[in-house]
Design a protein around this motif. Structure first.
Motif, short mmCIF file in Angstrom:
data_model
loop_
_atom_site.label_atom_id
_atom_site.label_comp_id
_atom_site.label_asym_id
_atom_site.label_seq_id
_atom_site.Cartn_x
_atom_site.Cartn_y
_atom_site.Cartn_z
N ILE A 189 0.86 -1.19 0.00
CA ILE A 189 0.00 0.00 0.00
C ILE A 189 0.89 1.24 0.00
N GLU A 190 0.69 2.12 -0.98
CA GLU A 190 1.55 3.30 -1.13
C GLU A 190 0.96 4.56 -0.52
N ASN A 191 -0.37 4.58 -0.30
CA ASN A 191 -0.99 5.81 0.20
C ASN A 191 -2.24 5.47 1.00
N SER A 192 -2.52 6.32 1.99
CA SER A 192 -3.78 6.22 2.71
C SER A 192 -4.82 6.97 1.90
N SER A 193 -5.99 6.40 1.75
CA SER A 193 -7.01 7.11 0.98
C SER A 193 -8.39 6.79 1.50
N GLY A 194 -9.34 7.48 0.99
CA GLY A 194 -10.72 7.38 1.42
C GLY A 194 -11.46 8.60 0.92
N PRO A 195 -11.13 9.80 1.47
CA PRO A 195 -11.70 11.02 0.90
C PRO A 195 -11.22 11.16 -0.54
N LEU A 196 -12.15 11.34 -1.47
CA LEU A 196 -11.78 11.30 -2.89
C LEU A 196 -10.95 12.50 -3.31
#
Lengths: 276, 332
Positions: free
Chosen positions: A108-115
């Motif tokens: 996993i290269e990045n935390s995401s969720g909020p677009l």
């Protein structure tokens, strides 16, 4: 060349199993993007699943974090971690968070969720790669509904300014989002023209045809001095007849019975692939 | 010793006209350029305000590690996160009203959730920005930033301290917020004044009342202490440059020693330094606290001194609050 379609089929089966077990999550985009993830992890990427922090690796940035079931399934299929872990998705203490978190899971290269946030991070990574003459590339995956976010276009302007030809964005153009079709919620067309007017090289492809997707990646990679975007026309829920093209399946997990039905369909598809 | 400056190595006479007046943003800019010289991994980014945030000194020297993103603060934070994910130290600079005012979500998820090495330099904070008016006078940024996991929050009081805060933040591998001002104010600390993240600086020691201040209110608090002295009230003045982590030990020590406390900041009274001190007091050693800050309102156009007077965050307001705090103590 049935290795890749078989891998895509495995990934779809994993996605269904994960979501049934998790009792929540996002099947539509995850299933629709199985070919793109298969193409990436089994054809395009320079990576080493046994060494996820390898400095020379290509970076995959998932900007629409909610389709992480397909990312997790692809990572497991590629050997980043044992497939058994997939069934812990969204459970307390699991490294497979409901939306991806850096540091919890290898690959996993990045935390995401909020677009809209992943594409900016991908631009930052590509900028470092470009300024330091690295030959690794950055692949950013976005949903089409995500393009409603203004941040995406801020990032697109900057990628173009710095001629980031080591960056490829892939848009999951399935035309669904939570409240309906993207044509209804907020029209995006003419989309290709939007990107080309922002200074991007645009490749449009049938995102559920693996060979076409592989070809699109090579077209994107061969374009110099511009960032590239692959608009992947996909069918949301692809591979499970009762989920296909229905926006109601954006963020609803199948129950046990629905899951069994879906797995039966996918098993039949697999038999056909194997017989080819 | 009571009522007198302690051995904090301040300039000899902090109120002398000869003390140069400069903006704390300059301290950030100088430190950033120094860091860029020493460390090839330092990158700087700005959102169309390189000169105003004093990032241009870095940009002129190290164009290969400078990124101009345009008026796009959300992208500013996100691109910095991507740069930091490649092992760099990314410093982003913009006006506080827009970063973190506009990009809180990006700072929260792209930066803090991943615990990346991104430093957020926010200049032009608070009422002190003056004539630009309320839209530009952010008074909520400390509250937002100190609520975030993994974040360190620093509010330097002058140019010298802004330099030290920037260098100390650079030594952390985690996110940090550095709040500076545009207003030219006396540079009353010196290169020898101590600075340690999480450790408050005591500039005056006393027993009647303790004034905890951050940013430009530290100098206002020193002026207030002089006024109070004339009235026979001896006030301690403590520089709370670190809002997070906060120096609980010093807060409790003065709660015990003075039994009457004042906080002072160019920020809403809700959520900032005063709230942070109240939390420590309530949990560890309850004592009367009078908070000086903007009272749940927006600002307006005017110059810094006028606004500080009108909104009750200048030396006179701090002195008045100190007298109230002393009364609260005696009425107990």
């Amino acid at each position: 060349m049935k290795r890749l379609p078989l891998a895509a089929n495995s990934i779809r089966q994993s996605v269904i199993r994960m979501l049934v077990e998790a009792k929540s999550g996002h099947p539509a985009g995850s299933l629709g993007m199985a070919e793109v993830f298969t193409a990436l992890y089994f054809g395009v990427l320079r990576h080493d699943p046994t060494n996820p922090s390898w400095k020379e690796r290509d970076r995959v940035v998932l900007s629409n974090g909610h389709i992480c079931p397909v990312l997790y399934a692809a990572l497991a299929e590629a050997g980043y971690f044992p497939k058994e872990h997939l069934l812990t998705l969204r459970k307390l203490g699991s490294p497979l968070q409901g939306h991806p978190h850096v540091g919890s899971l290898p690959g996993i290269e990045n935390s995401s969720g909020p677009l809209g946030q992943g594409i900016s991070q991908a631009v930052g990574m590509a900028l470092v790669g470009k300024r330091e003459n690295q030959d690794w590339r950055v692949y950013a995956l976005l949903g089409d509904g995500e393009l409603d976010e203004g941040q995406v276009w801020e990032a697109c302007l900057l990628a173009s300014k710095y001629s980031l030809d080591n960056l490829v964005a892939i848009i999951d153009r399935n035309n669904i989002q939570i409240d309906g079709t993207s044509d209804d919620v907020l029209p995006l067309e003419p989309l290709s023209e939007k990107f080309s007017s922002f200074g991007w090289n645009v490749v449009v492809v049938d995102g559920n045809n693996i060979n076409a997707v592989l070809h699109a990646f090579s077209m994107a990679q061969s374009c110099a001095d511009k960032p590239s975007v692959i608009i992947a026309n996909t069918i949301s829920g692809k591979g499970v007849s009762f989920m296909e093209k229905k926006f109601g399946w954006h963020g609803k997990s199948p129950n046990k019975e629905e899951g069994e039905l879906a797995l039966k369909e996918l098993a039949e598809e697999r038999k056909k692939l194997e017989a080819m | 010793m009571e009522g007198n400056p302690t051995s904090a190595n301040l300039v000899p006479d902090v109120f002398a006209a000869a003390v140069p007046k400069k903006a704390s943003r300059d301290g950030f800019g100088k430190a950033l350029a120094e860091l860029g010289e020493k460390d090839q991994n330092v990158w700087a980014l700005t959102a169309d305000v390189s000169e105003s945030t004093r990032t241009h000194w870095f940009a002129e020297k190290f164009p290969g590690r400078f990124v101009q993103v345009g008026v796009a603060e959300q992208n500013l934070a996100g691109v910095a996160a991507g740069i930091a994910a490649c092992g760099k130290k990314a410093f982003i600079s913009a006006f506080a009203a827009f970063s973190p005012g506009r990009n809180f979500d990006q700072i929260r998820v792209s930066v803090c959730y991943s615990n990346l090495n991104v430093k957020i330099h926010a200049s032009h904070a608070g009422l002190s920005v003056g004539p630009d008016g309320a839209s530009h006078q952010i008074l909520e940024d400390i509250a937002m930033m100190r609520a975030l996991p993994n974040m360190t929050v620093l509010v330097p009081c002058d140019l010298e301290q802004a330099k030290k805060a920037t260098i100390a933040a650079a030594a952390l591998k985690t996110p940090a917020y550095i709040r500076t001002s545009r207003e030219n104010t006396p540079v009353f600390t010196t290169p020898q004044t101590p600075f340690e993240i999480g450790k408050a600086n005591v500039y005056r020691d006393a027993k009647d009342v303790a004034i905890f201040a951050c940013g430009l209110q530290v100098f206002e608090a020193l002026k207030a202490a002089e006024e109070l002295k004339k009235k026979g009230i001896e006030a301690a003045v403590i520089d709370m440059h670190s809002i997070k982590p906060i120096d609980r030990e010093t807060i409790v020590r003065y709660a015990k020693q003075c039994k009457a406390l004042v906080s002072a900041e160019d920020h809403q009274v809700n959520g900032g330094l005063g709230s942070a001190i109240a939390e420590v007091l309530c949990e560890l050693h309850p004592a009367p606290l009078v908070r000086v800050g903007v009272k749940d309102s927006f600002g307006e156009s005017g110059n810094c001194a006028e606004l500080y007077r009108k909104y009750g965050i200048d030396a006179a307001a701090i002195a008045k609050a100190a007298e109230e705090a002393v009364k609260l103590k005696s009425s107990e």
